[in-house]
Scaffold this motif. Structure first.
Motif, PDB file in Angstrom:
ATOM      1  N   THR A 179      -5.693   5.128   3.764  1.00 19.01           N
ATOM      2  CA  THR A 179      -5.367   5.725   2.469  1.00 19.01           C
ATOM      3  C   THR A 179      -4.889   4.611   1.554  1.00 19.01           C
ATOM      4  OG1 THR A 179      -4.541   7.678   3.669  1.00 19.01           O
ATOM      5  CG2 THR A 179      -4.036   7.549   1.313  1.00 19.01           C
ATOM      6  N   ARG A 180      -5.365   4.621   0.319  1.00 20.70           N
ATOM      7  CA  ARG A 180      -4.931   3.650  -0.684  1.00 20.70           C
ATOM      8  C   ARG A 180      -4.425   4.463  -1.854  1.00 20.70           C
ATOM      9  NH1 ARG A 180      -7.226   0.541  -4.936  1.00 20.70           N
ATOM     10  NH2 ARG A 180      -6.690  -1.650  -4.847  1.00 20.70           N
ATOM     11  N   ILE A 181      -3.221   4.200  -2.275  1.00 19.82           N
ATOM     12  CA  ILE A 181      -2.612   5.025  -3.326  1.00 19.82           C
ATOM     13  C   ILE A 181      -2.290   4.175  -4.543  1.00 19.82           C
ATOM     14  CG2 ILE A 181      -0.662   6.516  -3.908  1.00 19.82           C
ATOM     15  CD1 ILE A 181      -0.392   7.034  -0.873  1.00 19.82           C
ATOM     16  N   SER A 182      -2.773   4.589  -5.698  1.00 20.72           N
ATOM     17  CA  SER A 182      -2.399   3.905  -6.935  1.00 20.72           C
ATOM     18  C   SER A 182      -2.003   4.947  -7.972  1.00 20.72           C
ATOM     19  CB  SER A 182      -3.541   3.013  -7.424  1.00 20.72           C
ATOM     20  OG  SER A 182      -4.744   3.730  -7.469  1.00 20.72           O
ATOM     21  N   ALA A 183      -1.508   4.470  -9.098  1.00 19.29           N
ATOM     22  CA  ALA A 183      -1.083   5.370 -10.173  1.00 19.29           C
ATOM     23  C   ALA A 183      -1.966   5.132 -11.378  1.00 19.29           C
ATOM     24  CB  ALA A 183       0.382   5.119 -10.528  1.00 19.29           C
TER      25      ALA A 183
ATOM     26  N   ARG B 223       9.806   1.324  -8.268  1.00 18.53           N
ATOM     27  CA  ARG B 223       8.806   1.727  -9.254  1.00 18.53           C
ATOM     28  C   ARG B 223       7.781   0.610  -9.363  1.00 18.53           C
ATOM     29  NH1 ARG B 223      11.296   5.882 -12.571  1.00 18.53           N
ATOM     30  NH2 ARG B 223      13.119   6.452 -11.352  1.00 18.53           N
ATOM     31  N   PHE B 224       6.594   0.858  -8.840  1.00 19.43           N
ATOM     32  CA  PHE B 224       5.532  -0.147  -8.840  1.00 19.43           C
ATOM     33  C   PHE B 224       4.678  -0.012 -10.092  1.00 19.43           C
ATOM     34  CE2 PHE B 224       6.488   0.731  -4.389  1.00 19.43           C
ATOM     35  CZ  PHE B 224       6.577  -0.540  -3.851  1.00 19.43           C
ATOM     36  N   ALA B 225       4.305  -1.137 -10.683  1.00 15.44           N
ATOM     37  CA  ALA B 225       3.378  -1.129 -11.823  1.00 15.44           C
ATOM     38  C   ALA B 225       2.012  -0.703 -11.305  1.00 15.44           C
ATOM     39  CB  ALA B 225       3.312  -2.513 -12.458  1.00 15.44           C
ATOM     40  N   GLY B 226       1.579   0.494 -11.689  1.00 14.89           N
ATOM     41  CA  GLY B 226       0.351   1.074 -11.143  1.00 14.89           C
ATOM     42  C   GLY B 226      -0.875   0.214 -11.390  1.00 14.89           C
ATOM     43  N   GLU B 227      -0.852  -0.558 -12.467  1.00 16.57           N
ATOM     44  CA  GLU B 227      -2.052  -1.342 -12.772  1.00 16.57           C
ATOM     45  C   GLU B 227      -2.108  -2.641 -11.978  1.00 16.57           C
ATOM     46  OE1 GLU B 227      -0.833  -3.243 -17.057  1.00 16.57           O
ATOM     47  OE2 GLU B 227      -0.808  -1.079 -16.850  1.00 16.57           O
ATOM     48  N   ARG B 228      -1.015  -3.003 -11.288  1.00 11.54           N
ATOM     49  CA  ARG B 228      -1.005  -4.290 -10.574  1.00 11.54           C
ATOM     50  C   ARG B 228      -0.958  -4.168  -9.078  1.00 11.54           C
ATOM     51  NH1 ARG B 228       3.275  -6.184 -14.096  1.00 11.54           N
ATOM     52  NH2 ARG B 228       2.229  -6.249 -16.119  1.00 11.54           N
ATOM     53  N   ILE B 229      -0.623  -2.974  -8.569  1.00 11.60           N
ATOM     54  CA  ILE B 229      -0.416  -2.878  -7.126  1.00 11.60           C
ATOM     55  C   ILE B 229      -0.834  -1.499  -6.624  1.00 11.60           C
ATOM     56  CG2 ILE B 229       2.002  -2.125  -7.309  1.00 11.60           C
ATOM     57  CD1 ILE B 229       2.608  -4.187  -5.013  1.00 11.60           C
ATOM     58  N   ALA B 230      -1.382  -1.452  -5.433  1.00 12.59           N
ATOM     59  CA  ALA B 230      -1.722  -0.182  -4.775  1.00 12.59           C
ATOM     60  C   ALA B 230      -1.052  -0.193  -3.405  1.00 12.59           C
ATOM     61  CB  ALA B 230      -3.235  -0.039  -4.628  1.00 12.59           C
ATOM     62  N   LEU B 231      -0.627   0.976  -2.958  1.00 15.62           N
ATOM     63  CA  LEU B 231      -0.023   1.088  -1.634  1.00 15.62           C
ATOM     64  C   LEU B 231      -1.118   1.460  -0.642  1.00 15.62           C
ATOM     65  CD1 LEU B 231       3.172   3.126  -2.661  1.00 15.62           C
ATOM     66  CD2 LEU B 231       2.769   0.652  -2.731  1.00 15.62           C
ATOM     67  N   THR B 232      -1.143   0.783   0.489  1.00 13.35           N
ATOM     68  CA  THR B 232      -2.166   1.091   1.481  1.00 13.35           C
ATOM     69  C   THR B 232      -1.495   1.571   2.767  1.00 13.35           C
ATOM     70  OG1 THR B 232      -2.220  -1.186   2.279  1.00 13.35           O
ATOM     71  CG2 THR B 232      -3.787  -0.613   0.553  1.00 13.35           C
ATOM     72  N   LEU B 233      -2.084   2.603   3.353  1.00 17.63           N
ATOM     73  CA  LEU B 233      -1.549   3.169   4.589  1.00 17.63           C
ATOM     74  C   LEU B 233      -2.597   3.015   5.665  1.00 17.63           C
ATOM     75  CD1 LEU B 233      -0.452   6.594   3.065  1.00 17.63           C
ATOM     76  CD2 LEU B 233       0.671   4.389   2.828  1.00 17.63           C
ATOM     77  N   ASP B 234      -2.188   2.466   6.773  1.00 16.64           N
ATOM     78  CA  ASP B 234      -3.088   2.346   7.912  1.00 16.64           C
ATOM     79  C   ASP B 234      -2.589   3.342   8.946  1.00 16.64           C
ATOM     80  OD1 ASP B 234      -4.586   1.721  10.060  1.00 16.64           O
ATOM     81  OD2 ASP B 234      -4.385  -0.447   9.850  1.00 16.64           O
ATOM     82  N   HIS B 235      -3.431   4.292   9.286  1.00 18.51           N
ATOM     83  CA  HIS B 235      -2.974   5.376  10.155  1.00 18.51           C
ATOM     84  C   HIS B 235      -3.331   5.127  11.612  1.00 18.51           C
ATOM     85  CE1 HIS B 235      -2.222   7.623   6.452  1.00 18.51           C
ATOM     86  NE2 HIS B 235      -3.382   7.183   6.049  1.00 18.51           N
TER      87      HIS B 235
END
Lengths: 236, 236
Positions: A179-183, B223-235
């Protein structure tokens, strides 16, 4: 207290009153003047506290009418198995779905790579709105490898639930691979579907589901209405 | 093709050109007129495709100057162990940090509950900006149980890295217990710190870290800047 501690403390008190049910969904908060008097601070400090609560989605300002307690965000667990319907039901909400478009077509290069297809293999694509208690929670764009899931279009039409449709196509279980989550901000069209303001914040999730053996069965792009839903991760 | 398929197909082609490096960071895209001619569609369709890419953060429009390829989003893995510095270093970026404020004060009710403290116990709070290659990636607000981490303020000042500071306070390892992710808009103050436009989309993460034995050591709001970073989840 520093100015920062002060507004945070006021925000914390109001947050606790909302969380504790002292102030319920739709209640109007006291005016800035009333809050200034209650906490013994100037209006600037009250405004900063209210802005923090608005950013968290706990309250909404309506121009000229005041500040109101927003409905609590639905929580959507993202883990080894992600199931929208089951999660909403577990939270006491009624899940629903409205299909906007669906078609079968050749996979794009990116889709083929992620779904591990040969170039030009057929995918089935559905676009729609995921609902909870009738309110739009997310716009989904789901891409399925049709060759691996014969009969999927019919099964999706019959079952509504993706989990059941996949089951009908010989996939008794599927797990979340990544899963990759962005805003992002809602475009006017997305905002219309999601019933939020254009420019409202959305959570964009790009996710791959596969069989427990690791064969990809779904590539999904989902845009969640940031003000109505939060994604929760349990790492235990 | 339907109108929707058409703009999505154009967006897909441009996306592939960006992902494949045909168009690099900072490159200007062809004009709307040029893209209309290339794809044989009207400008409205081109505009819809460009809007989709802008929402994904792949391109930025600059008024009067054109549409440019945006820098790729940094990927920040959220898993059993979340380490900003190590993740950025692994991605070939230079991590950094700027502290905006820090203080020790009694825990609020909510903080005490999450950190499992008695009411009124002291927490140490730091506010700051997390950087990668000098660019602000996130605003953090971290709350630590001071009684469990004697010497933390000094250790944080000395080490910069939270991981090392906790180590110096007798916490050799810590794991992520829970993460809640929502989308919010940047307030003017936040936008200033993050060097984004006010109203830009942010990912808000509310997370708890604990020792492997389950004793909470950090409550963090990031609070992450949505345009610069994405969160990734490895399940897996």
């Amino acid at each position: 207290m520093t100015d920062q501690t002060l507004w945070q403390s006021i925000a914390g008190t109001l947050r606790a009153e909302i969380a504790g049910g002292v102030r319920g969904t739709g209640d109007r908060l006291p005016t800035e003047a009333q809050l200034s008097a209650r906490f013994g601070v100037n209006r600037h400090t009250v405004r900063r506290a209210l802005a923090a609560l608005a950013e968290e989605g706990l309250v909404h300002a309506r121009r000229g009418a005041g500040v109101f307690v927003a409905p609590a965000r639905a929580e959507y667990p993202i883990g080894a198995r992600v199931r929208f319907r089951q999660s909403m039901e577990a939270a006491g909400r009624v899940p629903g779905k409205r299909i906007l478009a669906s078609e079968s077509r050749p996979a794009s290069e990116g889709e083929a790579r992620v779904l591990r297809l040969s170039p030009g293999e057929t995918v089935h694509v559905t676009d729609g709105i995921a609902l909870a208690d009738g309110a739009p929670m997310a716009l989904f764009h789901a891409v399925y490898p049709l060759g691996r899931l014969p009969g999927l279009p019919k099964a999706l039409a019959e079952h509504g639930s993706v989990t059941r449709a996949l089951m009908a196509c010989g996939v008794p279980d599927y797990v979340r691979v990544s899963t990759r989550i962005s805003a992002v901000l809602a475009s006017p069209v997305e905002a219309g579907h999601l019933k939020v303001a254009p420019g409202a914040p959305l959570l964009l999730s790009e996710a791959v589901n596969a069989t427990p053996e690791g064969v990809p069965v779904e590539l999904g792009f989902t845009r969640f209405a940031g003000e109505r839903i939060a994604l929760t991760l349990d790492h235990s």
